[in-house]
Scaffold this active site. Structure first.
Site, PDB file in Angstrom:
ATOM      1  N   SER A 777      11.341   1.445   4.851  1.00 46.19           N
ATOM      2  CA  SER A 777      10.468   0.454   5.466  1.00 46.19           C
ATOM      3  C   SER A 777      11.169  -0.220   6.648  1.00 46.19           C
ATOM      4  O   SER A 777      11.505   0.444   7.625  1.00 46.19           O
ATOM      5  CB  SER A 777      10.006  -0.551   4.407  1.00 46.19           C
ATOM      6  N   ASP A 851       0.217   5.898   2.936  1.00 46.60           N
ATOM      7  CA  ASP A 851       0.913   4.607   3.000  1.00 46.60           C
ATOM      8  C   ASP A 851      -0.090   3.475   3.222  1.00 46.60           C
ATOM      9  O   ASP A 851      -0.826   3.464   4.201  1.00 46.60           O
ATOM     10  CB  ASP A 851       1.930   4.623   4.143  1.00 46.60           C
ATOM     11  N   HIS A 885       3.498   3.687   0.110  1.00 43.15           N
ATOM     12  CA  HIS A 885       4.686   3.171   0.795  1.00 43.15           C
ATOM     13  C   HIS A 885       5.960   3.480   0.012  1.00 43.15           C
ATOM     14  O   HIS A 885       6.985   3.828   0.579  1.00 43.15           O
ATOM     15  CB  HIS A 885       4.527   1.661   1.005  1.00 43.15           C
TER      16      HIS A 885
END
Length: 934
Positions: A777, A851, A885
């Protein structure tokens, strides 16, 4: 060979596996829940690769050598098809069975064990169809949120008081074998346990469908279906205990027809507008409504009906308003005579998720009949993107836990915009519904910072919180809610920088009341700070905190005198362990029947060390305020016994501008720096923003924390002979008025990374030419930036699920409050995409195809890959099907490990595993020789 196709209703696609490569490409089935390999060219990771001219020459040579063998040629053609299996020393981390979760009964005498399935589900579960609506992902078959976890079994046992009782439990019976269990909760009196049951749909199981509500007797352990004729709608809720004998269940509307179908021909164009030029900014949200058909589907799947069911007889009846509504909350009052009800209303939005849709909040009586409206909130598309912004109108509507049915809520006085200077900024109101359901609200508190909540005790005492992001300031007030004007008599306990971990006083401890709510825990009777009273002067409370300090965290429990502010430490974590306090377990019966005294106080806490996984204990305090006897209550197995004693050290070093930094350095078992020399290293990090250098320099870890290794952890590479620098501090500091940290993001990021690399190289642990950097991330964003702006520091990078082009997140990201148009230079300078031409070192990009995280849509990695490839960089892109994610599927995690292993072994550590094995053998020989000499 062709693997058998999965059920098409689960949307699985056929896997193509080349025989010569099958052992390295796919993990074959080893459990009933994995009936066949899942590794299809259409369902396996999408992989793109751009290689240097040298690599292309090597590949051409290999192709020529392979031309003589048809089998080898077939294997080469499949090198990027199908899911891969990593080396066994990495695959071991995906195979570990999880320990059960445990919950404490209301009477604090029993433990409920919630047994869990393997932590990594097969990709087939993730591949089920999802309907994406208004920021939600819905499983249409179950009428629930998609990708639900579950428990496999329920068991109950006594809270251990002897070693023989540890882990001793008996199973509940009566629910279907193989059922998936969710939403497990105790009744307020602890005599019953409610839960939901659904089917996996696997062979021998009923078809999948919405969950059913079940009930269990906590004494006999017998279970039965409670609501046999209705199924639950669990998208926004499941059920609520109205009282010990009644549950209000959120059910799919009775006689609901089929879901709306999209017309073959659209009604017309999709149109959005912004009349009057209103400023309406929003972050980059995923899965928003797109048109009127989506809105119809949102209504269809999310609307529900409330049903009240008697847990003794199973009799059920409609509860509340007739007809289906889009209910999102049913929160009964402590006495069960009222409930807070919330619904979402039209018009919906195509710009923001459902949490900002119009909302109605009202109070219903015990029969569900509305008795008072609290709020009718309009669509909230205009909430500013800055910190401390909030929705206008009543918010944080809750019941006071110290009253039978007193309601309180807060309303912003600044229009929800912190840039407006007003005083007060927030006002908190209350209404005692038990006295008059239509009474005018009473003003309880004013705050000049943003309201942060209340910890309630009684009419004579409560704790009020407020905070302000710009200055990182928090305020804590002592209040008397029962006063005629509580705001005028509140008294500040402290005002502090909430980023300053070293001076954090901790949080106030709460205790259970007779009706199951929680209030501030008061210590009654003799204490080291004087007599503790139940009310009035002399009040003593408990504080528990992390105890951050330069040597590492030392969690604590303090006795706190409300009148004087004096503190006395009752308990503190002691080396060589990290111990963390939990809840009070001597509070059953409420303040009247079970007052908290030092000689009766019992506390739940956990204990761990670098080599010993966390276990739970109960602690009995003594009358003199000293810790007394401990009783162990759990015995969870070690999750990775082969890597039990990993060398670990918290290291400290300094950035070139004087900011003190720290990181945790791990080395493989058997490693000796003097004997073995520098190692290949993986540095795994995540930057954080701070307001001051002092706060940024603080240590927020413990040298005694357990070295837990999950399958996605960077620490798995210790098993491959790498050193790992985990969590090096990379603070981005914006000190001073009007100074924004991101204006010098690149400079500070590089300075922090350079300091970390210099430290590990200077120690002789890391080979300066074989250090990789990685992150997930915002950590992936970091890794890409470091390759662009500090190419001399790292051999390669691993970037998972990152955002690389900040122009695609124009209304802020992470802690950045300014828009792209307010700070274009910062957005461009921080974007690796804009600096793709500077990246010359290899980078592995990985991303989940689905995601949902704000700002990290898969297009970020796809476009960054194209930019890197277009500028001649060595790059590989792996898109994991059905992953969000964070990655969950067994096949996906194994593939991630395999790709990363190949990347690291290629670019940083050829022969690392062989060297690691040699070190272990040498260390064993040296230990054996030493023992012989002794």
């Amino acid at each position: 060979t062709i693997s058998p196709p999965h059920n098409r209703t689960e949307q699985m696609r056929v896997a193509r596996i080349i025989t010569a490569r099958a052992p390295t490409l796919v993990r074959m089935s080893n459990a009933s829940r994995r009936s066949s390999p899942v590794a299809a060219s259409s369902n396996a990771p999408r992989i793109g690769e751009s290689r240097s001219s040298f690599q292309r020459a090597v590949a051409a040579l290999r192709s020529l050598r392979a031309a003589s063998s048809a089998t080898a040629d077939s294997a080469a053609s499949a090198s990027d098809e199908g899911y891969k299996r990593p080396p066994d020393d990495l695959a071991q981390f995906t195979e570990r069975p999880p320990s059960p979760n445990i919950t404490l009964s209301p009477d604090r005498k029993r433990l409920l064990y919630l047994h869990r399935p393997p932590s990594l589900p097969p990709v087939a579960e993730l591949a089920r169809e999802e309907i994406k609506l208004a920021g939600l992902r819905i499983d249409a078959v179950q009428n629930s949120g998609s990708r639900m976890g579950h428990q496999t079994k329920l068991s109950i046992g006594a809270l251990p008081t002897t070693e023989a009782e540890i882990g001793a439990f008996e199973d509940f019976t009566g629910y279907p074998t193989g059922a998936l269990l969710n939403y497990v909760s105790w009744s307020p009196d602890g005599t019953k346990i409610a839960f939901t049951v659904r089917s996996s749909g696997e062979a021998g199981q009923p078809p999948r469908g919405p969950p059913a509500l079940w009930i269990a007797d906590a004494t006999t352990r017998q279970c039965k279906v409670l609501l046999s004729t209705r199924k639950l709608n669990t998208i926004f809720g499941s059920y609520s205990w109205l009282n010990d004998d009644t549950i209000v269940a959120c059910c799919i509307p009775e006689n609901r027809g089929p879901a709306p179908t999209r017309p073959e021909t659209p009604f017309g164009p999709r149109i959005q507008g912004n009349k009057g030029g209103d400023v309406r900014q929003a972050r980059t949200y995923a899965d928003l409504l797109k048109d009127s058909h989506d809105a119809e589907l949102f209504d269809y799947y999310c609307k529900s009906e409330y049903v009240a069911v008697d847990v003794k007889t199973g009799n059920a009846k409609p509860w509340g308003s007739a007809g289906a509504r889009l209910y999102t909350r049913c929160d009964p009052s402590p006495d069960g005579k009222f409930a807070i009800i919330e619904t979402l209303e039209r018009p919906y939005s195509y710009s923001v998720p459902c949490g900002r849709f119009p909302k109605k909040i009202w109070i219903a009586d015990a029969n569900g009949v509305p008795v008072r409206e609290i709020a009718n909130l309009p669509l909230a598309e205009d909430i500013p993107i800055v910190h401390n912004a909030t929705r206008q109108g009543p918010r944080a509507v809750n019941w006071r836990p110290d009253k039978v049915s007193e309601l309180y809520w807060t309303e912003a006085q600044d229009g929800g915009d912190p840039r407006n200077e007003v005083s007060p900024r927030d006002v908190t109101y209350a209404v005692d519904m038990s006295e008059d359901v239509v009474a005018a609200p009473k003003v309880m508190f004013h705050t000049d910072y943003r309201y942060g909540g209340v910890a309630w005790g009684a009419d004579d005492f409560a704790i009020l919180y407020e905070s302000w992001y710009k200055t990182r300031t928090s305020r804590v007030w002592a209040t008397k809610p029962g006063d005629a004007e509580p705001n005028s008599t509140k008294r500040m306990l402290w005002e502090r920088d909430y980023e300053d971990s070293y001076n954090s006083p901790g949080s106030f401890v709460t205790r259970r009341t007779e009706d199951g709510s929680y209030v501030l825990a008061r210590v009654i009777g003799p204490t080291p700070l004087g007599e503790g009273t139940a009310s009035g002067p002399g009040m003593k409370l408990l504080l528990e905190g992390e105890g951050a300090n330069p040597e590492g965290d030392k969690p604590f429990i303090d006795l706190f005198d409300v009148d004087t502010g004096a503190k006395h430490r009752l308990w503190e974590s002691k080396p060589p362990y990290l111990e963390r306090p939990g809840s009070l377990i001597s509070d059953y019966g409420g303040p009247e029947e079970a007052p908290i005294t030092l000689d009766t106080m019992r506390i739940l806490f956990s204990r761990e060390s670098p080599s010993e996984n966390s276990q739970y204990f109960s602690l009995a305090m003594r009358a003199d305020g000293q810790p007394g006897a401990e009783t162990r209550i759990s015995d969870f197995p070690h999750p990775h016994p082969d890597l039990k004693d990993l060398p670990k050290e918290i290291i400290k070093y300094t950035r070139d501008d004087g900011v003190e930094l720290n990181a945790t350095l791990y080395t493989p078992p058997g490693y000796d720096a003097a004997r073995d020399g520098p190692l290949p290293m993986l540095m795994w990090a995540y930057p954080r923003e701070f307001k001051t250098k002092e706060a940024a320099s603080q240590l927020r870890d413990s040298p005694y924390r357990f070295t837990g290794i999950g399958p996605s952890s960077a620490l798995v590479w210790l098993a491959r002979g790498y050193a790992v620098l985990d969590g090096p501090a990379l603070p981005i500091i914006g000190e001073g008025e009007g100074v924004e940290p991101n204006d010098t993001y690149v400079e500070q990021l590089v300075a922090g990374a350079r300091a970390a690399v210099n430290e590990v190289v200077q120690r002789g642990v890391a080979d300066a030419d074989r250090i990789a950097v990685g992150g997930h991330s915002y950590g992936a964003f970091m890794a890409a930036n470091l390759l662009a702006h500090a190419p001399d520091l790292f051999a390669c990078a691993i970037a998972r699920s990152g955002a690389y082009n900040r122009t695609l997140t124009p209304f802020g990201f992470q802690a950045e409050e300014r828009t792209l148009w307010e700070a274009p230079e910062t957005y461009n300078a921080m974007s690796p995409f804009m600096n793709a031409h500077k990246i010359k070192k290899p980078i592995l990009l990985m991303h989940g195809e689905e995601d949902t995280n704000s700002g990290t849509n898969v297009i970020q990695s796809e476009r960054f890959f194209a930019a890197l490839k277009g500028n001649g960089a060595e790059v590989k892109l792996v898109i994991l099907p059905h992953e969000s994610h964070g990655y969950r599927a067994y096949e996906s995690i194994n593939h991630m490990l395999a790709e990363t292993s190949e990347w690291l072994d290629t670019h940083t550590a050829p022969g690392a595993k062989k060297a690691h094995e040699a070190r272990v053998a040498t260390a064993a020989e040296e230990a054996s020789a030493k023992k012989s000499q002794e």
